[in-house]
Design a protein around this motif. Structure first.
Motif, PDB file in Angstrom:
ATOM      1  N   VAL A  42       0.979  -1.075  -0.128  1.00 30.05           N
ATOM      2  CA  VAL A  42      -0.026  -0.059   0.118  1.00 30.05           C
ATOM      3  C   VAL A  42       0.990   1.315   0.133  1.00 30.05           C
ATOM      4  CG1 VAL A  42      -1.980  -1.154   1.194  1.00 30.05           C
ATOM      5  CG2 VAL A  42      -0.367   0.135   2.391  1.00 30.05           C
ATOM      6  N   LEU A  43       2.289   1.102   0.349  1.00 31.72           N
ATOM      7  CA  LEU A  43       3.033   2.261   0.391  1.00 31.72           C
ATOM      8  C   LEU A  43       3.789   2.553  -0.809  1.00 31.72           C
ATOM      9  CD1 LEU A  43       4.496   4.165   2.550  1.00 31.72           C
ATOM     10  CD2 LEU A  43       6.095   2.242   2.843  1.00 31.72           C
ATOM     11  N   ILE A 104       5.768   3.301   7.275  1.00 35.80           N
ATOM     12  CA  ILE A 104       4.450   3.472   7.991  1.00 35.80           C
ATOM     13  C   ILE A 104       3.160   2.906   6.878  1.00 35.80           C
ATOM     14  CG2 ILE A 104       2.672   4.582   9.234  1.00 35.80           C
ATOM     15  CD1 ILE A 104       5.456   4.269  10.718  1.00 35.80           C
ATOM     16  N   LEU A 137      10.878  12.079  10.222  1.00 38.98           N
ATOM     17  CA  LEU A 137      10.292  11.396   8.928  1.00 38.98           C
ATOM     18  C   LEU A 137      10.237  12.224   7.805  1.00 38.98           C
ATOM     19  CD1 LEU A 137       7.212  12.249   8.471  1.00 38.98           C
ATOM     20  CD2 LEU A 137       6.904  10.796  10.816  1.00 38.98           C
ATOM     21  N   PRO A 145      -1.430  15.867   7.475  1.00 45.78           N
ATOM     22  CA  PRO A 145      -2.328  16.082   8.295  1.00 45.78           C
ATOM     23  C   PRO A 145      -2.181  14.858   9.482  1.00 45.78           C
ATOM     24  CG  PRO A 145      -3.467  16.524   6.244  1.00 45.78           C
ATOM     25  CD  PRO A 145      -2.021  15.915   5.995  1.00 45.78           C
TER      26      PRO A 145
HETATM   27  N1  ACO Z   1      -5.598  13.275   5.946  1.00 51.41           N
HETATM   28  C1  ACO Z   1      -6.055  13.906   7.079  1.00 51.41           C
HETATM   29  N2  ACO Z   1      -6.073  13.209   8.228  1.00 51.41           N
HETATM   30  C2  ACO Z   1      -5.679  12.057   8.174  1.00 51.41           C
HETATM   31  C3  ACO Z   1      -5.146  11.049   6.887  1.00 51.41           C
HETATM   32  C4  ACO Z   1      -5.042  12.176   5.906  1.00 51.41           C
HETATM   33  N3  ACO Z   1      -4.554  11.683   4.800  1.00 51.41           N
HETATM   34  N4  ACO Z   1      -4.966   9.922   7.390  1.00 51.41           N
HETATM   35  C5  ACO Z   1      -5.326   9.770   8.757  1.00 51.41           C
HETATM   36  N5  ACO Z   1      -5.650  10.930   9.205  1.00 51.41           N
HETATM   37  C6  ACO Z   1      -6.273  11.238  10.515  1.00 51.41           C
HETATM   38  C7  ACO Z   1      -7.283  10.241  10.919  1.00 51.41           C
HETATM   39  O1  ACO Z   1      -8.545  11.087  10.442  1.00 51.41           O
HETATM   40  C8  ACO Z   1      -7.299  10.306  12.401  1.00 51.41           C
HETATM   41  O2  ACO Z   1      -7.958  11.550  13.064  1.00 51.41           O
HETATM   42  P1  ACO Z   1      -8.775  11.465  14.042  1.00 51.41           P
HETATM   43  O3  ACO Z   1      -7.810  10.750  15.356  1.00 51.41           O
HETATM   44  O4  ACO Z   1      -8.942  13.006  14.491  1.00 51.41           O
HETATM   45  O5  ACO Z   1      -9.978  10.618  13.807  1.00 51.41           O
HETATM   46  C9  ACO Z   1      -5.796  10.086  12.539  1.00 51.41           C
HETATM   47  O6  ACO Z   1      -5.146  10.811  11.415  1.00 51.41           O
HETATM   48  C10 ACO Z   1      -5.351   8.834  12.851  1.00 51.41           C
HETATM   49  O7  ACO Z   1      -5.603   8.005  11.507  1.00 51.41           O
HETATM   50  P2  ACO Z   1      -5.259   6.461  11.522  1.00 51.41           P
HETATM   51  O8  ACO Z   1      -6.745   5.844  11.418  1.00 51.41           O
HETATM   52  O9  ACO Z   1      -4.733   6.030  12.767  1.00 51.41           O
HETATM   53  O10 ACO Z   1      -4.698   6.332  10.189  1.00 51.41           O
HETATM   54  P3  ACO Z   1      -4.477   5.075   9.474  1.00 51.41           P
HETATM   55  O11 ACO Z   1      -4.444   3.994  10.358  1.00 51.41           O
HETATM   56  O12 ACO Z   1      -5.582   4.950   8.190  1.00 51.41           O
HETATM   57  O13 ACO Z   1      -3.082   5.371   8.719  1.00 51.41           O
HETATM   58  C11 ACO Z   1      -1.606   5.951   7.045  1.00 51.41           C
HETATM   59  C12 ACO Z   1      -2.705   6.231   8.158  1.00 51.41           C
HETATM   60  C13 ACO Z   1      -0.454   5.204   7.685  1.00 51.41           C
HETATM   61  C14 ACO Z   1      -0.876   7.375   6.226  1.00 51.41           C
HETATM   62  C15 ACO Z   1      -2.364   5.119   5.892  1.00 51.41           C
HETATM   63  O14 ACO Z   1      -3.503   5.925   5.419  1.00 51.41           O
HETATM   64  C16 ACO Z   1      -1.815   4.466   4.728  1.00 51.41           C
HETATM   65  O15 ACO Z   1      -1.137   3.280   5.082  1.00 51.41           O
HETATM   66  N6  ACO Z   1      -1.341   5.091   3.884  1.00 51.41           N
HETATM   67  C17 ACO Z   1      -0.688   4.425   2.693  1.00 51.41           C
HETATM   68  C18 ACO Z   1       0.877   4.414   2.667  1.00 51.41           C
HETATM   69  C19 ACO Z   1       1.253   5.679   3.212  1.00 51.41           C
HETATM   70  O16 ACO Z   1       1.313   6.635   2.669  1.00 51.41           O
HETATM   71  N7  ACO Z   1       2.247   5.745   4.283  1.00 51.41           N
HETATM   72  C20 ACO Z   1       3.033   6.698   4.726  1.00 51.41           C
HETATM   73  C21 ACO Z   1       4.252   7.042   4.144  1.00 51.41           C
HETATM   74  S1  ACO Z   1       5.491   8.231   4.929  1.00 51.41           S
HETATM   75  C22 ACO Z   1       6.367   7.190   5.900  1.00 51.41           C
HETATM   76  O17 ACO Z   1       6.151   6.168   6.093  1.00 51.41           O
HETATM   77  C23 ACO Z   1       7.167   7.998   6.774  1.00 51.41           C
END
Ligand code: ACO
Length: 163
Positions: A42-43, A104, A137, A145
């Motif tokens: 997914v990443l 992540i 990071l 966000p």
């Molecule tokens: N935009 C705005 N808010 C967000 C987003 C976003 N893209 N993603 C999560 N949030 C918010 C959620 O709404 C939540 O807010 P709340 O506590 O007020 O309800 C909070 O952040 C925590 O969200 P989680 O449910 O813990 O996030 P999730 O489990 O969906 O994981 C992640 C987020 C890791 C970015 C996931 O969407 C993912 O795997 N994306 C694809 C891979 C990716 O892009 N990974 C990051 C790469 S960068 C790196 O690794 C350093």
């Protein structure tokens, strides 16, 4: 001590408030068949490593003592979340240690359940336990966000060169 199957001791991860049925733990040497690579997809692109290749990389990480802390979220025997803290040892800041947050990823069908936040909290607890003075990071604007919700702030720009 970590057992030989576990990348680092579970005790370094502080208790997490995960949804029912989910657990978080260190990456284990026998995780190949539990969907680890599927989760990482997914990443980004991850090729198609064999189990032998997975275990060779695991062993390299384990041998680099106190450096790689790969955590995974498990649900019904499958890995549905990942994240890594890499600990960099510095000469500056009184020979301080800096944590780098990497890889992540939460499986699409489990996003939005707080798993990403829990992975970040777990890696934060590891960073504090091993004596990091900060964690940093790189991410795209889309994820800013999410990382702000995890307590990070934008402190510069990322630059890269690919080889
Ligand atoms: N935009 C705005 N808010 C967000 C987003 C976003 N893209 N993603 C999560 N949030 C918010 C959620 O709404 C939540 O807010 P709340 O506590 O007020 O309800 C909070 O952040 C925590 O969200 P989680 O449910 O813990 O996030 P999730 O489990 O969906 O994981 C992640 C987020 C890791 C970015 C996931 O969407 C993912 O795997 N994306 C694809 C891979 C990716 O892009 N990974 C990051 C790469 S960068 C790196 O690794 C350093």
């Amino acid at each position: 001590m970590a057992d030989s199957q576990s990348l680092f001791p579970l005790s370094l991860i502080s208790t997490a408030a995960l949804p029912d049925g989910f657990s978080i733990r260190p990456l284990a040497r026998d995780d190949y068949h539990k969907g680890f690579y599927e989760c990482l997809r997914v990443l980004t692109w991850v090729a198609d490593p064999t189990e032998v290749e997975f275990q060779a990389r695991f062993d390299e990480m384990a041998a680099a003592k106190d450096t790689y802390f790969f955590a995974v979220v498990e649900f019904r025997g499958r890995i549905v979340g990942t994240g890594c803290l890499v600990v960099e040892r510095k000469f500056i800041h009184n020979h301080g240690k800096c944590g780098h947050i990497e890889e992540i990823a939460v499986a699409k069908e489990h996003q939005g359940k707080g798993l990403g936040l829990n992975i970040m909290r777990a890696l934060e607890s590891v960073a504090v336990s091993v004596g990091c003075y900060k964690s940093i990071l790189n991410c795209g604007p889309r994820n800013e966000p999410f990382y702000e919700k995890c307590g990070f702030h934008n402190s510069g720009i990322e630059m890269s060169v690919y080889f």
